[in-house]
Design an enzyme around this catalytic site. Structure first.
Site, PDB file in Angstrom:
ATOM      1  N   LYS A  45       0.154  15.776  -3.817  1.00 11.30           N
ATOM      2  CA  LYS A  45       0.743  15.824  -2.977  1.00 11.30           C
ATOM      3  C   LYS A  45       0.039  16.660  -2.261  1.00 11.30           C
ATOM      4  CE  LYS A  45       3.727  16.495   0.632  1.00 11.30           C
ATOM      5  NZ  LYS A  45       3.902  15.331   2.210  1.00 11.30           N
ATOM      6  N   ASN A  99      -5.161  16.089  -2.581  1.00 15.14           N
ATOM      7  CA  ASN A  99      -4.811  15.949  -1.342  1.00 15.14           C
ATOM      8  C   ASN A  99      -5.279  17.344  -0.345  1.00 15.14           C
ATOM      9  OD1 ASN A  99      -3.324  15.310   1.213  1.00 15.14           O
ATOM     10  ND2 ASN A  99      -4.341  13.358   0.414  1.00 15.14           N
ATOM     11  N   CYS A 129      -2.762  12.778   8.850  1.00  5.84           N
ATOM     12  CA  CYS A 129      -1.299  12.935   9.169  1.00  5.84           C
ATOM     13  C   CYS A 129      -0.601  13.167  10.332  1.00  5.84           C
ATOM     14  CB  CYS A 129      -0.683  14.348   8.303  1.00  5.84           C
ATOM     15  SG  CYS A 129       1.248  14.704   8.116  1.00  5.84           S
ATOM     16  N   LYS A 164     -10.019  11.464   4.746  1.00 11.24           N
ATOM     17  CA  LYS A 164      -8.627   9.977   4.810  1.00 11.24           C
ATOM     18  C   LYS A 164      -8.362   9.393   6.279  1.00 11.24           C
ATOM     19  CE  LYS A 164      -3.679   8.768   2.767  1.00 11.24           C
ATOM     20  NZ  LYS A 164      -2.823   9.089   1.909  1.00 11.24           N
ATOM     21  N   ASN A 191      -3.677   5.843   6.066  1.00 12.11           N
ATOM     22  CA  ASN A 191      -2.817   6.804   6.039  1.00 12.11           C
ATOM     23  C   ASN A 191      -1.572   5.540   7.023  1.00 12.11           C
ATOM     24  OD1 ASN A 191      -0.923   8.860   6.450  1.00 12.11           O
ATOM     25  ND2 ASN A 191      -2.751  10.320   6.226  1.00 12.11           N
ATOM     26  N   GLY A 216       4.543   0.747   3.364  1.00 15.68           N
ATOM     27  CA  GLY A 216       5.282  -0.299   2.823  1.00 15.68           C
ATOM     28  C   GLY A 216       4.361  -0.879   2.782  1.00 15.68           C
ATOM     29  N   GLY A 243       0.869  -0.453   1.068  1.00 14.83           N
ATOM     30  CA  GLY A 243       1.909  -1.439   1.277  1.00 14.83           C
ATOM     31  C   GLY A 243       1.317  -2.740  -0.263  1.00 14.83           C
ATOM     32  N   GLY A 264       1.646   3.706  -2.944  1.00 15.17           N
ATOM     33  CA  GLY A 264       2.467   5.029  -2.369  1.00 15.17           C
ATOM     34  C   GLY A 264       3.790   4.514  -2.173  1.00 15.17           C
ATOM     35  N   THR A 265       4.472   4.034  -0.653  1.00 15.76           N
ATOM     36  CA  THR A 265       5.608   3.606  -0.972  1.00 15.76           C
ATOM     37  C   THR A 265       6.164   2.447  -2.236  1.00 15.76           C
ATOM     38  OG1 THR A 265       5.365   3.704   1.107  1.00 15.76           O
ATOM     39  CG2 THR A 265       7.787   2.491   0.526  1.00 15.76           C
TER      40      THR A 265
HETATM   41  C1  LIG Z   1       7.101  10.046   1.691  1.00 16.39           C
HETATM   42  C2  LIG Z   1       5.138  10.030   1.807  1.00 16.39           C
HETATM   43  C3  LIG Z   1       4.838  11.273   2.505  1.00 16.39           C
HETATM   44  C4  LIG Z   1       3.039  11.318   2.485  1.00 16.39           C
HETATM   45  N1  LIG Z   1       2.734  12.088   2.460  1.00 16.39           N
HETATM   46  C5  LIG Z   1       0.453  12.473   2.475  1.00 16.39           C
HETATM   47  C6  LIG Z   1       0.391  13.480   2.231  1.00 16.39           C
HETATM   48  O1  LIG Z   1       0.456  14.615   2.500  1.00 16.39           O
HETATM   49  N2  LIG Z   1      -0.919  13.271   2.517  1.00 16.39           N
HETATM   50  C7  LIG Z   1      -1.724  11.895   2.675  1.00 16.39           C
HETATM   51  O2  LIG Z   1      -2.832  12.244   3.175  1.00 16.39           O
HETATM   52  N3  LIG Z   1      -0.933  10.959   2.999  1.00 16.39           N
HETATM   53  C8  LIG Z   1      -0.275  10.820   2.488  1.00 16.39           C
HETATM   54  N4  LIG Z   1       1.341   9.806   2.788  1.00 16.39           N
HETATM   55  C9  LIG Z   1       0.391   8.968   3.056  1.00 16.39           C
HETATM   56  C10 LIG Z   1       0.433   7.741   2.120  1.00 16.39           C
HETATM   57  O3  LIG Z   1      -0.488   8.383   1.285  1.00 16.39           O
HETATM   58  C11 LIG Z   1      -0.672   6.839   2.265  1.00 16.39           C
HETATM   59  O4  LIG Z   1      -2.113   6.317   2.778  1.00 16.39           O
HETATM   60  C12 LIG Z   1       0.710   5.407   3.052  1.00 16.39           C
HETATM   61  O5  LIG Z   1       2.081   5.497   2.578  1.00 16.39           O
HETATM   62  C13 LIG Z   1      -0.193   3.742   3.032  1.00 16.39           C
HETATM   63  O6  LIG Z   1       0.434   3.472   1.424  1.00 16.39           O
HETATM   64  P1  LIG Z   1       1.425   2.970   1.276  1.00 16.39           P
HETATM   65  O7  LIG Z   1       2.725   1.829   1.830  1.00 16.39           O
HETATM   66  O8  LIG Z   1       1.053   1.957  -0.115  1.00 16.39           O
HETATM   67  O9  LIG Z   1       2.883   3.839   1.092  1.00 16.39           O
HETATM   68  C14 LIG Z   1       2.494   9.880   2.901  1.00 16.39           C
HETATM   69  C15 LIG Z   1       3.456   8.223   2.305  1.00 16.39           C
HETATM   70  C16 LIG Z   1       4.799   8.891   2.430  1.00 16.39           C
HETATM   71  C17 LIG Z   1       5.437   7.288   2.643  1.00 16.39           C
END
Ligand SMILES: Cc1cc2nc3c(=O)[nH]c(=O)nc-3n(C[C@H](O)[C@H](O)[C@H](O)COP(=O)(O)O)c2cc1C
Length: 301
Positions: A45, A99, A129, A164, A191, A216, A243, A264-265
């Site tokens: 995180k 991160n 972010c 990122k 992101n 997602g 996703g 991630g999700t």
């Molecule tokens: C609940 C949550 C918290 C996240 N926190 C961070 C973070 O602290 N730093 C960051 O670079 N990305 C953060 N992300 C983004 C994810 O690392 C990722 O780039 C994004 O969710 C796309 O991937 P996914 O569809 O597999 O979740 C977060 C995403 C989610 C859903």
């Protein structure tokens, strides 16, 4: 046995599967479900120079085949992180990717400098972010600002730097080139995509922050397209995400040009997703007679 090892800026991962920042804590929360030794890397995180409380709640909500979050980078700050989280992760045979978030260039540089002598393999700089007012996305949507912060961070970093990227831009290749020009070693994308949900019964926003970052399965085609575009535009290795829930999803990113992938999700609805994906990639390679995963990276031109 087929080879699943990949290399990111000289750092060798046993397989290309990593966690996506913010969806896996710092590993401890998931270590009951997942053998972290089976992952290519754990991405923590986001951590800042001082603790951040994050945004007011509600700050997560479901969408069709995905979710919106506006956590606002809640984190314990670098002191507690170095004392508690790095020693925990060091028990495992996996790469550690931290991160980093901040509100100003100085904030980012302070964290990067603090991590220089820690046993950390790579640093991922979150300039994308969508849920914080200062810093974050302000750097990730302007190519000059992105190049400048990349250069600054590189002055303090001992580990290779991953920048990122945000998908909330008109042309992702312009941002990728700016990060490359600033000296980035690796790029990661995507992101989350800025979105909004209305609670029609409360007649207000579903998230206290009004908007949130969408992630997602629903975002995957956008992410694959962007990874492909960036792979054509720059020479840096790419960590693809957005996703990914299955080995087939991960393989799409790899064939589009990603050297590694982050999940991630999917961890939220299947805590075993990362290991299942790593095993599924191996199965695909055996079935398809692929001796080396590196033969698949960017195979689609
Ligand atoms: C609940 C949550 C918290 C996240 N926190 C961070 C973070 O602290 N730093 C960051 O670079 N990305 C953060 N992300 C983004 C994810 O690392 C990722 O780039 C994004 O969710 C796309 O991937 P996914 O569809 O597999 O979740 C977060 C995403 C989610 C859903």
């Amino acid at each position: 046995m087929s080879n699943t090892k990949v290399t990111l800026a000289g750092v060798e991962l046993k397989n290309p599967v990593m966690t996506a920042s913010g969806t896996f804590g710092s590993g401890a929360e998931y270590s009951e479900f997942v053998d972290l030794n089976k992952l290519g890397g754990v991405v923590t995180k986001g951590v800042a120079n001082v603790p951040w409380p994050g945004n007011p709640t509600p700050r997560v909500t479901e969408t069709a085949s995905g979710m919106l979050n506006a956590i606002g980078l809640q984190n314990p700050g670098i002191d507690l992180f170095c004392k508690r989280d790095i020693p925990f992760l060091k028990q495992y045979d996996t790469k550690i990717i931290v991160n980093v978030c901040g509100k100003s260039t100085e904030d980012y540089c302070e964290v990067v400098e603090r991590l220089a002598d820690e046993p950390v393999d790579l640093l991922e700089i979150n300039v994308s972010c969508p849920n914080v007012k200062e810093g974050g996305i302000a750097f990730g949507q302007n190519p000059q600002a992105l190049e400048a912060i990349t250069k600054e961070v590189k002055k303090y970093a001992k580990q290779p730097i991953i920048m990122k990227l945000s998908p909330n831009v008109t042309d992702i290749t312009e941002m990728a080139k700016a990060a490359e020009a600033g000296g980035a070693d690796i790029l990661s994308l995507i992101n989350t995509l800025t979105g909004m949900k209305i609670d029609i019964y409360r007649k207000t926003f579903a998230l206290a922050n009004k908007t949130g970052g969408m992630s997602g399965p629903a975002v995957k085609p956008v992410a694959v397209r962007m990874v492909y575009q960036v792979a054509q535009a720059v020479g840096l290795p790419i960590i693809g995400m957005g996703g990914i829930a299955t080995a087939e999803d991960a393989l799409e990113f790899i064939m589009a040009g990603a050297t590694a992938v982050s999940v991630g999700t999917a961890n939220f609805f299947n805590p075993y997703a990362t290991v299942e994906i790593a095993e599924g990639i191996e199965r695909f390679m055996e079935q398809q007679n692929v001796e080396d995963i590196n033969q698949l990276i960017g195979v689609v031109k």
